[in-house]
Motif scaffolding. Structure first.
Motif, mmCIF file in Angstrom:
data_model
loop_
_atom_site.group_PDB
_atom_site.id
_atom_site.type_symbol
_atom_site.label_atom_id
_atom_site.label_comp_id
_atom_site.label_asym_id
_atom_site.label_seq_id
_atom_site.Cartn_x
_atom_site.Cartn_y
_atom_site.Cartn_z
ATOM 1 N N CYS A 298 -0.317 -14.038 -20.583
ATOM 2 C CA CYS A 298 0.269 -14.625 -19.376
ATOM 3 C C CYS A 298 1.356 -13.666 -18.923
ATOM 4 C CB CYS A 298 0.847 -16.020 -19.609
ATOM 5 S SG CYS A 298 1.583 -16.691 -18.089
ATOM 6 N N GLY A 299 2.624 -13.965 -19.362
ATOM 7 C CA GLY A 299 3.695 -13.027 -19.048
ATOM 8 C C GLY A 299 4.120 -13.026 -17.592
ATOM 9 N N VAL A 300 3.760 -14.085 -16.841
ATOM 10 C CA VAL A 300 4.126 -14.143 -15.423
ATOM 11 C C VAL A 300 5.642 -14.089 -15.267
ATOM 12 C CG1 VAL A 300 4.115 -15.596 -13.364
ATOM 13 C CG2 VAL A 300 2.031 -15.325 -14.704
ATOM 14 N N CYS A 301 6.333 -14.826 -16.109
ATOM 15 C CA CYS A 301 7.782 -14.898 -15.986
ATOM 16 C C CYS A 301 8.416 -13.518 -16.172
ATOM 17 C CB CYS A 301 8.365 -15.905 -16.967
ATOM 18 S SG CYS A 301 7.834 -15.681 -18.674
ATOM 19 N N ALA A 302 7.884 -12.804 -17.158
ATOM 20 C CA ALA A 302 8.434 -11.472 -17.417
ATOM 21 C C ALA A 302 8.245 -10.567 -16.213
ATOM 22 C CB ALA A 302 7.772 -10.867 -18.656
ATOM 23 N N LYS A 303 7.091 -10.774 -15.531
ATOM 24 C CA LYS A 303 6.811 -9.949 -14.359
ATOM 25 C C LYS A 303 7.755 -10.257 -13.208
ATOM 26 C CE LYS A 303 1.997 -9.435 -15.510
ATOM 27 N NZ LYS A 303 1.023 -10.527 -15.630
ATOM 28 N N VAL A 304 8.029 -11.571 -13.004
ATOM 29 C CA VAL A 304 8.815 -11.933 -11.812
ATOM 30 C C VAL A 304 10.319 -11.848 -12.046
ATOM 31 C CG1 VAL A 304 6.978 -13.384 -10.901
ATOM 32 C CG2 VAL A 304 8.814 -14.411 -12.299
ATOM 33 N N CYS A 305 10.757 -11.887 -13.302
ATOM 34 C CA CYS A 305 12.205 -11.934 -13.553
ATOM 35 C C CYS A 305 12.895 -10.704 -12.964
ATOM 36 C CB CYS A 305 12.491 -12.018 -15.049
ATOM 37 S SG CYS A 305 14.265 -12.016 -15.397
ATOM 38 N N PRO A 306 13.830 -10.931 -12.027
ATOM 39 C CA PRO A 306 14.441 -9.785 -11.348
ATOM 40 C C PRO A 306 15.346 -8.976 -12.272
ATOM 41 C CG PRO A 306 15.221 -11.892 -10.428
ATOM 42 C CD PRO A 306 14.316 -12.231 -11.538
#
Lengths: 658, 296, 185
Positions: A298-306
């Motif tokens: 997944c890792g979506v959060c890691a991608k979007v975290c500014p």
């Protein structure tokens, strides 16, 4: 030695079933006793003066007082003999109240037993030696465990008093139960609005160090010098970097995560900030629901975290803090109504708990403050509240009253009418307990102005019929069985001790009752102290409490800490273990058994192994003394010789035979 | 200084309690109270009217208040607590406009309001005063031991009746002391006697009045003193029924307080009325003036 | 005894009693003081505090059919001692009115006595006690009511044998007539 003996009447408490004059007479014949008298109240000013005068007039070198438990007045009498110029350990107390007069009715037998106890005390006193206390420095930092309203208040008061505060909170935000409440009784002001500023103060106070999502692992040391190991649990988010922007929450695909803050009303995302006013406002990943952990990708959060704060590799860490005092403010949990199968045991969606109802009413809750019942999202018109669910019920081992349910139920009924003006509220109750300031008036307002129908009686059964829940109960005032067709049923679940409370108590070495609530040192006179020096209590960890009481106790505990820290040094108790090096064979059994780590392995100048007691750590429990095969380690004031002297006094004939 | 006041005798005064009526008028005359009987007064409706409808009840009362008003009086006095209660409650309720309009709808002549009603007891204690009563006494009732029973509605509800203490009234006790009687405090001063249930539910009256007699007996009094025709009737006329129902042998005279005042004032007409009492009061009356002799 | 279906109960009943009596029935916290002080408790089928409770939960039939409302003498003990200043005796009075209007009278003798009394007032302008007794005995068939008292009372001249009508008795009759007209509207 010149011993004086004083037999206290304690009014009629002792004299009612003990012939005090006879005990005093008998004492006159004991070895070294040069003075014996009975006195009405030994603890009173004239009583103490009598002891002091006798010490001066008869040149006494030791004193025995036979009265109540030493827990009550030993410090009083020790100070009295000290005022007369004696060492305060040249004093012994015989408990002829709790151990004699209160437990036996036969005056003759009681009198004989009292004589025996006085004889033992006098015999021990003959073997006493003066002891001197040592002084040690205090670390003027305080640990507060629990960031609910009680802990917050204690932290702020201590910090304002100039102390460095370490605040440890188990969840990711401080605020506790109060942060979840919609409004508070009896003023119906917004809970989060009045708590919010205090939470912000905690975050911003330069004297407060906050560890959120952390737990106390280990407590070592003693009053003035505790060493605390704190586990900082992993959040998988670097809080140094996290700005609380919430972008991760928006994008997280795992949206069916259990919502702890909303007590399961609605769901949340696997990475989440529990509520908008959270302090600290930082995200945490719930590994149980996160796809990265459950599915491996997944890792979506890691991608979007500014700020690149996400770290799936993050692990628990540990910190150590040194403090001089501890305040336990660990709060409470709510009773699990699954123990009431007759109320559906949790299987009916429209039978919910009072805290869930709070979240339904809260503007920051899952329904944005619109009361919608869980089953179909409809607005309920008939709401039934059932009180004493898990309170005052021996059958579920909850015989105590939780104290605040009557009040929050009255509040919830009022709020229901405010939210849904054409609704009707029904409250099943056994008694209404509303002893606080403006509390009963508040309950009456719920009934008289908000038309809440209070029905005195318990509910026996709840069952669904169509889209209604049929609530069958009693109206004992009408003398009848009654049924209410409810759209929503709210169970006023009672308070129970917080999960893990006993384990923490073991770490803190404090006592707890059979329900897991922490024991105060005295139920009336020492409500925030524990029997462990330097450890204090605040809030519902000691027993169910409402917000005003919890806040009051938070301040009270802070005052205790501040008063303790008003001195630079504390006196250590000289009643500790000491090693007679000439008898010690260096087997170190004492080192193994000491629960406080107070005995150290050392070598004498001939490199012989010897044990040594660190005076400031030893708590004087005596475990080492019974372990030592050589009787080399002796507890001062309770040496083998002193104890055997008491035994000999009690059973002279048997001792002679052996 | 004489007092002139509108007077409402009440129906029972013309029938079952005529001895109350005669002693009341006699005592008032003796104390310079000029009772001006309301011309052509009618029944207040008593309890039956208010148990049917409050507007009807107040209309029956209001007619009499209007008549008194027309005679130029602002205060009416009545010996009967039931009449007193009805007249006062009518006036009290009619202060509310909607209620007054509903009542006036039933009346030939509307009632304007503002006419107060006082019991004769209240007038004697408050307007005449105990000093004047004491002055008028010719034969003090020394030796006579009495307890005073006020009945349930003379003082209740206090917001409406506005006279004396509602749980422990003392007006009658003080009057009896003023005329020389020995007054023993009666603990059930305001407890109900059973009221008008004597006819439809006799057991209620025999039970409740029976309890009053039992307690009075325990006090060792020579007589009970009342101010209510219905109480007096229940305790006196029905004393035989009470004895039969409760298995007791009470023979306790039940006086109206005005009768004892008349006796102390030596008013022969009023004393004559004592012959109308059912339980013979002669033994009690014989004690008057005997106290000293007994002690001697 | 039936199970009271509280949500299905007649809310209008509670509201009507409140409106007629002007009392806030929610103010009753069921302390039982009215029952404790009521001299008639021994004769009641439903205690007065229970009646207050049944009104609170809208039990119209149970309340209007009870005997107690006919046996209350309006002695004012309950009203005077109510800690919430509720005019309980007034509430009882109003419930009795409602029962009467609904054609219910579980204590028929009481009702007949009241009716006979008011008949007498309507006819003569004042109560004619002898006539009242005769009327009551005729309507109830209880011809021996208090007959043993006759020899005690009659010689004392306490019961006039002829009615004493007032001059304005038509005015009284008119009050009753208008009352019935208003009620039938």
């Amino acid at each position: 030695m010149r011993i004086g003996v004083f037999i206290c009447h304690c009014g009629s408490n002792i004299a009612g079933t003990v012939d005090c004059a006879k005990v005093a007479d008998a004492a006159k014949a004991f070895p070294d006793v040069v003075h014996a008298e009975d006195t009405m109240y030994a603890c009173s000013e004239p009583g103490q003066q009598g002891i002091i005068d006798a010490i001066h007039e008869k040149n006494l070198t030791g004193v025995v007082v036979a009265s109540c438990t030493p827990r009550m007045h030993e410090p009083t009498f020790r100070r009295a003999v000290e005022r007369a110029g004696l060492n305060k350990y040249m004093f012994e107390m015989a408990n002829i109240r709790e151990h004699v007069s209160w437990i036996g009715k036969d005056k003759e037998l009681n009198t004989n037993k009292a004589i025996d106890l006085v004889m033992m005390a006098a015999e021990k006193l003959r073997h006493n030696a003066p002891l001197m206390a040592k002084k040690f420095d205090i670390n003027k930092r305080v640990l507060i465990i629990g960031g609910g309203v009680a802990g917050i208040q204690a932290a702020l008061d201590c910090a304002e008093g100039g102390l460095e505060v370490v605040l440890v909170e188990k969840t990711t935000s401080i605020g506790g139960k109060m942060a979840k409440l919609d409004k508070t009784f009896p003023t119906v002001d917004c809970s989060c609005c009045i708590l919010g500023p205090k939470m912000v103060d905690v975050a911003q106070h330069p004297n407060i160090t906050l560890y959120a999502h952390a737990e106390v692992e280990e407590v070592n040391g003693y009053i003035g010098n505790f060493e605390i190991r704190i586990k900082q649990k992993t959040t998988y988010v670097d809080w140094e970097k996290c700005t609380g922007c919430g972008l991760c929450m928006e994008k997280c695909p795992s949206k069916k995560s259990y919502d702890h803050f909303n007590n399961g009303v609605g769901t949340t995302t696997a990475i989440n900030i529990p509520f908008p006013q959270a302090i600290p406002k930082k995200a945490k990943i719930d590994a149980e629901y996160c796809r990265m952990f459950t599915k491996g990708k997944c890792g979506v959060c890691a991608k979007v975290c500014p700020t690149g704060a996400i770290s799936f590799e993050m692990t628990d860490t540990e910190v150590t803090e040194n403090v001089g005092a501890i305040v336990a403010a660990t709060g409470y949990d709510l009773f699990d109504h699954a123990k009431y199968p007759e109320y559906g045991a949790g299987k009916y969606p429209d039978v919910i708990t009072s805290i869930q109802y709070e979240r339904l009413m809260s503007a920051s809750g899952p329904t944005s403050g619109h009361i919608k019942r869980p089953s179909d999202g409809k607005e309920p018109k008939n709401v039934v509240f059932i009180q004493c669910v898990g309170s005052r019920d021996k059958s579920v081992n909850r015989p105590y009253c939780s104290g605040f349910c009557c009040m929050y139920t009255a509040k919830q009924a009022i709020l229901t009418k405010d939210h849904i003006p054409d609704s009707r509220s029904f409250v099943f109750y056994m008694d209404i307990r509303s002893p606080g300031k403006d509390y009963d008036e508040f309950v009456r307002r719920s009934i008289e102005q908000y038309d809440t129908q209070y029905i005195r009686g318990r509910v026996s059964l709840i069952y669904p019929q169509g889209d209604k829940m049929i609530v069958r109960g009693a109206d004992t005032l009408a003398g009848a069985q009654v049924e209410v067709e409810a759209d929503l049923v709210v169970l006023a679940v009672g308070a129970e001790s917080a999960a893990g409370a006993p384990q923490l108590a073991e770490k803190l070495r404090i006592s707890y009752d059979s329900y897991g609530f922490y024991m105060e040192s005295h139920p009336k006179l020492k409500p925030v102290e524990t029997n462990t020096a330097g450890v204090f209590l605040a809030g519902a960890c000691q027993g169910p409490k409402d917000i005003p009481s919890s806040v009051g106790q938070g301040s009270a505990a802070a005052a205790k800490v501040l008063s303790l820290f008003s001195k630079d040094q504390l006196e250590s108790d000289p009643q500790i273990a000491l090693v007679n090096a000439s008898r010690c064979i260096g087997c170190y059994k004492c080192v193994e058994t000491c629960p406080f780590g107070a005995v150290k392995e050392e070598q004498d100048r001939f490199n012989n192994p010897k044990a040594r007691v660190i005076e400031t750590i030893c708590q004087g429990c005596g475990v080492c003394t019974v372990t030592c095969p050589q009787s080399a380690i002796q507890l001062q004031h309770f040496t083998d010789n002193q104890i055997l002297a008491e035994v000999k006094a009690l059973c002279p004939s048997m001792m002679v035979k052996n | 200084m004489s007092i002139r006041i509108s007077y409402y005798p009440g129906c029972s005064g013309k029938g079952t309690s005529s001895e109350y009526e005669t002693s009341t008028t006699g005592v008032c005359q003796a104390l310079d109270v000029d009772l001006v009987e309301i011309p052509d007064w009618s029944c207040c409706g008593s309890t039956p009217a208010h148990t049917v409808n409050h507007v009807l009840s107040s209309a029956l009362s209001a007619r009499n208040l209007t008549l008194a008003e027309q005679e130029g009086f602002d205060t009416v006095t009545t010996p009967c607590p039931s009449c007193l209660s009805n007249l006062k409650i009518a006036e009290h309720k009619m202060r509310k406009e909607s209620f007054r309009e509903a009542v006036n709808e039933l009346l030939d002549q509307p009632y304007g309001g503002g006419v107060d009603t006082k019991s004769v007891l209240q007038v004697l204690v408050e307007n005449v005063g105990l000093d004047k009563v004491r002055e008028r006494v010719k034969t003090p009732l020394e030796g006579l031991k009495v307890a005073c029973y006020y009945g349930c509605i003379m003082n209740r509800p206090p917001e409406v009746m506005d006279f004396d203490d509602h749980e422990h009234p003392m007006a009658m006790d003080n009057l009896m002391e003023a005329i020389g009687a020995e007054v023993i405090p009666f603990p059930l001063k305001v407890e109900c006697c059973g009221a008008s249930f004597g006819i439809p539910q006799q057991n209620i009256v025999t039970t409740l009045s029976g309890k009053l007699l039992e307690v009075a007996k325990g006090l060792g009094v020579d007589a009970l003193v009342t101010a209510c025709p219905l109480c007096q009737m229940n305790l006196d006329l029905r004393q035989g029924q009470i004895n039969a129902a409760q298995g007791t042998q009470h023979s306790l005279p039940i006086f109206y307080f005005t009768q004892l005042m008349a006796k102390a004032f030596d008013l022969s007409d009023a004393v004559q009325g004592m012959k109308r009492l059912i339980v013979n009061p002669q033994k009690a009356l014989a004690k008057i003036g005997q106290a000293d002799k007994e002690i001697a | 005894m039936n199970t009271y279906k509280i949500t299905a109960a007649d809310n209008t009943f509670t509201a009507e009693v409140e409106k007629r009596s002007g009392q806030d029935l929610n103010a009753c916290y069921q302390c039982g003081n009215c029952t404790a002080g009521c001299p008639f408790s021994f004769a009641y089928d439903i205690q007065v505090s229970n009646i207050m409770r049944l009104v609170q939960i809208g039990q119209r039939d149970k309340v209007l059919q009870c005997h107690s409302i006919w046996l209350c003498a309006s002695c004012q003990s309950c009203t005077t001692r109510c800690p919430n200043n509720i005019d309980v005796a007034g509430v009882m009075d109003h419930i009795r009115h409602m029962a009467r209007e609904a054609g219910l009278a579980t204590e028929r003798k009481v009702k007949v006595f009241v009716d006979s009394f008011l008949d007498s007032v309507e006819r003569h302008g004042r109560v004619y006690e002898m006539g009242l007794m005769v009327s009551y005995m005729a309507k109830t068939g209880r011809v021996f009511t208090d007959v043993e008292l006759a020899p005690k009372v009659l010689p004392k001249g306490k019961l006039p044998l002829k009615p004493h009508s007032i001059k304005g008795k038509e005015q009284i009759a008119a009050i009753f007539k208008r009352f019935r007209e208003v009620k039938s509207k």
